[in-house]
Design a protein around this motif. Structure first.
Motif, short mmCIF file in Angstrom:
data_model
loop_
_atom_site.label_atom_id
_atom_site.label_comp_id
_atom_site.label_asym_id
_atom_site.label_seq_id
_atom_site.Cartn_x
_atom_site.Cartn_y
_atom_site.Cartn_z
N THR A 153 -67.52 -22.79 -21.76
CA THR A 153 -67.42 -21.77 -20.73
C THR A 153 -66.97 -22.39 -19.41
OG1 THR A 153 -69.75 -22.04 -20.14
CG2 THR A 153 -69.20 -20.36 -21.78
N LEU A 154 -66.21 -21.62 -18.68
CA LEU A 154 -65.71 -22.07 -17.38
C LEU A 154 -66.74 -21.77 -16.30
CD1 LEU A 154 -63.45 -23.12 -15.55
CD2 LEU A 154 -62.53 -20.80 -15.50
N THR A 155 -67.10 -22.78 -15.56
CA THR A 155 -68.01 -22.60 -14.42
C THR A 155 -67.43 -23.32 -13.22
OG1 THR A 155 -69.29 -24.61 -14.92
CG2 THR A 155 -70.02 -22.55 -15.96
N ARG A 156 -67.90 -22.93 -12.05
CA ARG A 156 -67.42 -23.59 -10.83
C ARG A 156 -67.86 -25.06 -10.83
NH1 ARG A 156 -69.05 -24.60 -5.57
NH2 ARG A 156 -67.26 -24.87 -4.19
N LEU A 216 -53.93 -34.85 -3.13
CA LEU A 216 -55.31 -34.71 -2.66
C LEU A 216 -55.49 -33.39 -1.91
CD1 LEU A 216 -57.98 -36.23 -2.69
CD2 LEU A 216 -57.34 -37.32 -0.54
N SER A 217 -54.48 -32.97 -1.16
CA SER A 217 -54.57 -31.69 -0.44
C SER A 217 -54.63 -30.53 -1.42
CB SER A 217 -53.37 -31.52 0.50
OG SER A 217 -52.17 -31.28 -0.21
N TYR A 218 -53.89 -30.63 -2.56
CA TYR A 218 -53.95 -29.58 -3.58
C TYR A 218 -55.36 -29.48 -4.17
CZ TYR A 218 -48.81 -29.44 -3.61
OH TYR A 218 -47.49 -29.30 -3.28
N VAL A 219 -55.96 -30.62 -4.46
CA VAL A 219 -57.31 -30.63 -5.03
C VAL A 219 -58.30 -29.98 -4.08
CG1 VAL A 219 -59.20 -32.10 -5.83
CG2 VAL A 219 -56.86 -32.69 -6.42
N ARG A 220 -58.19 -30.30 -2.80
CA ARG A 220 -59.12 -29.72 -1.81
C ARG A 220 -58.92 -28.21 -1.68
NH1 ARG A 220 -58.25 -34.82 2.24
NH2 ARG A 220 -59.95 -36.11 1.41
N LYS A 221 -57.68 -27.74 -1.77
CA LYS A 221 -57.42 -26.31 -1.71
C LYS A 221 -57.98 -25.60 -2.94
CE LYS A 221 -53.39 -26.61 1.30
NZ LYS A 221 -51.91 -26.59 1.39
N ILE A 222 -57.89 -26.25 -4.10
CA ILE A 222 -58.47 -25.67 -5.32
C ILE A 222 -59.98 -25.55 -5.17
CG2 ILE A 222 -58.97 -26.17 -7.75
CD1 ILE A 222 -56.11 -27.27 -7.99
N SER A 231 -61.93 -22.02 -5.20
CA SER A 231 -62.96 -21.74 -6.21
C SER A 231 -64.24 -21.28 -5.54
CB SER A 231 -63.23 -22.99 -7.06
OG SER A 231 -63.93 -23.97 -6.33
N ASN A 232 -64.54 -21.84 -4.39
CA ASN A 232 -65.72 -21.42 -3.63
C ASN A 232 -65.54 -20.00 -3.10
OD1 ASN A 232 -68.30 -21.90 -2.37
ND2 ASN A 232 -67.22 -22.04 -0.43
#
Length: 563
Positions: A315-318, A420-426, A430-431
């Motif tokens: 299952t997908l979770t945050r 790294l900026s993409y990861v932080r935006k994801i 998600s939040n």
């Protein structure tokens, strides 16, 4: 039979005939004037083909070996002639005396050339004789060649030292001199380098090799049965982990690999201590224990922490999105940009699934891709930001994948910052998706009203998890009243008798609508139903319902779909 190159230095000392033996095989001794020659006898006895090369200075050659007045020099020459008769080749190569750095560099080049020109991989370097500073210097040279020169990685170089200072003296026979295998010192030096390389760059190759060498040390010194030790499988599992991070892998797969490594490390630390208790005097026991404990700390605390709390299901979770985001940051730290780009795209798909209310995610690759490309997002601020991020990531991926065709010149540091900026935006999106879902759920959460317990799973859902609870009549009333007041009730009741029964029992009016319903994850229902199987096709009257209520034949239930 193996072919072995035996390298050594030769000085002009007072060499006395001795019985040389290796510590790992004390019962086998060879009589010789020199430790390297004794090593050659011992290898020949084992059935190996040996060739010897001595590095000598001009002074040793002229004033010792070729000097007919040197008793010790002539003893060496006679023994070498003996070796020739036994089929052991002995050659000499001139070296400088190492009086300055230029001469030391020349010695390095000569040693490198001798090793690289030998076509086989088994090499013995006996450091017993010759000028002491050159022997000491050579130890560092061998470490350099083994660890920093790719051409020498596959060479199996064993260092020996004939410890004449700790010989056993006898009255009527030659002294007995132990030959020490000091290769362990090289391997122990390599442990620190291996740990640092893994922590900083994610490279497991040197650690895998170090673990295999530990197994050899254990087997050679007969500490315990190496085949029964857990850490014998550690190098394999590290190699598996290294392969996993190079392909799109689910959080579960990565986490399971990490947990397996952690389990093997926990067991191997205990096992190694237990099997080495009786031999703690061996100098390498403590460094190896420290190596295993430090490797565990790097994996469990420094690189991956709190993974035990992440649910190991499909299952997908945050929490899993955050884990993968942190994992990608680790790949970027290790400068594994291609692997990071692959995982960023997979994480972007996870974000789309989360935004579209999908929670079963890695079981069907085709479904993942289909949902990713579907334009089924409800238009809002989050959808706009997700669309923009998706476009940017896909553009970057295409430019990297088609290197040379793209217009952007990606320098390492710029690419690292961009990814790294993409990861932080994801992470941020998600939040926001989670907060948005909670807000919408609070405002518009449906409460279904049913007259039977069903499993309301849609045709395109393969699995679901439902909680079913029997509740009191009062609790049923409170659920129903609140749902009506908040306008979240979705009635699937199609019989007038139930509508009238609810009106009489609870003084609440419900709409009639006979229809099919399907639960989305998080949705709930209240149920009013008979506690016995009704007759087929029978529709009960209000009076019959009243009778069943008085006789506890009507039950009340609460259902919620968890995922």
């Amino acid at each position: 039979m193996e072919k072995i190159l035996l390298l050594s230095f030769l000085g002009k000392g007072r060499y006395n005939e001795s019985l040389y033996y290796r510590l790992e095989a004390e019962n086998k001794k060879a009589k010789s004037y020199l430790s390297p020659l004794a090593n050659a006898y011992l290898e020949k006895e084992r059935g190996n083909d040996v060739e010897i090369k001595f590095f000598i200075t001009k002074e040793v050659k002229e004033n010792f070996l070729e000097n007919p007045n040197s008793e010790h020099g002539q003893n060496i020459n006679n023994e070498i002639n003996n070796l020739h008769q036994k089929g052991i080749s002995v050659t000499f190569e001139n070296i400088p005396e190492g009086r300055n750095y230029n001469e030391l560099e020349e010695i390095i080049s000569i040693i490198k050339k001798s090793i690289s020109e030998f076509s086989e991989k088994e090499i013995i370097f006996d450091l017993t004789h010759g000028l002491r500073h050159i022997s000491t210097f050579t130890t560092g040279v061998i470490f350099y060649l083994k660890n920093l020169q790719q051409d020498f990685e596959e060479k199996n170089i064993i260092l020996y030292y004939g410890a004449y200072d700790i010989r056993k003296e006898f009255k009527n026979k030659p002294p007995e001199v132990p030959i020490l295998n000091i290769s362990s010192t090289l391997e122990l030096s390599n442990l620190t380098l291996a740990l640092e390389e893994f922590k900083e760059y994610g490279i497991t190759k040197r650690i895998e090799k170090a673990l295999r060498n530990i197994q050899k040390l254990v087997a050679t010194n007969k500490l315990c049965n190496v085949n029964k030790l857990k850490f014998s499988s550690l190098s394999t599992e590290l190699s598996n982990f290294n392969n996993i991070i190079k392909i799109p892998a689910s959080p579960e797969k990565i986490i399971n690999s990490i947990l397996k490594i952690k389990e093997i490390l926990d067991n191997s630390i205990i096992e190694f201590r237990n099997c080495s208790k009786s031999t703690e005097k061996l100098f390498f026991i403590e460094p190896i224990n420290y190596f295993l404990a430090t490797l565990r700390k790097i994996i469990v605390e420094d690189l991956f922490y709190n993974i035990d709390s992440i649910k190991n299901d499909n299952t997908l979770t945050r929490e899993k999105i955050i884990f993968m985001a942190n994992f990608i940051k680790l790949l970027l730290k290790w400068e594994m940009y291609s692997e990071a780009m692959i995982q960023i795209r997979e994480l972007l798909i996870d974000l789309h699934l989360l935004a579209k209310g999908q929670i079963l995610y890695y079981d069907d690759k085709e479904k993942r891709e289909r949902i990713f490309w579907e334009d089924s997002l409800k238009r809002n601020e989050i959808a706009e930001r997700l669309d923009k991020l998706t476009k940017n990531i896909i553009d970057t991926r295409n430019k990297i994948a088609h290197a040379g065709r793209g217009t952007d010149d990606f320098k390492k540091e710029n690419l690292k910052k961009l990814l790294l900026s993409y990861v932080r935006k994801i992470e941020e999106l998600s939040n926001n998706i989670e907060l948005f879902e909670k807000k919408e759920a609070t405002l518009k959460r449906k409460v279904y009203l049913l007259n039977s317990i069903i499993i309301p799973l849609s045709k395109d859902s393969e699995t679901g998890n439902f909680d079913i609870e029997k509740i009191t009549k009062e609790k049923f009333y409170n659920f129903l009243k609140n749902a009506l007041n908040e306008q979240t009730l979705d009635s699937a009741i199609g019989h007038d008798s139930i509508k009238h029964f609810i009106k009489e029992q609870f003084d609440l009016d419900i709409p009639l609508e006979r229809k099919e319903i399907y639960f989305a994850p998080g949705e709930e229902a209240i149920v009013i139903k008979l506690e016995k199987r009704p007759e087929e096709g029978r529709i009960y009257t209000k009076e019959e319902m009243d009778y069943m209520e008085e006789n506890n034949l009507i039950g009340y239930y609460y259902i919620k779909r968890k995922f």
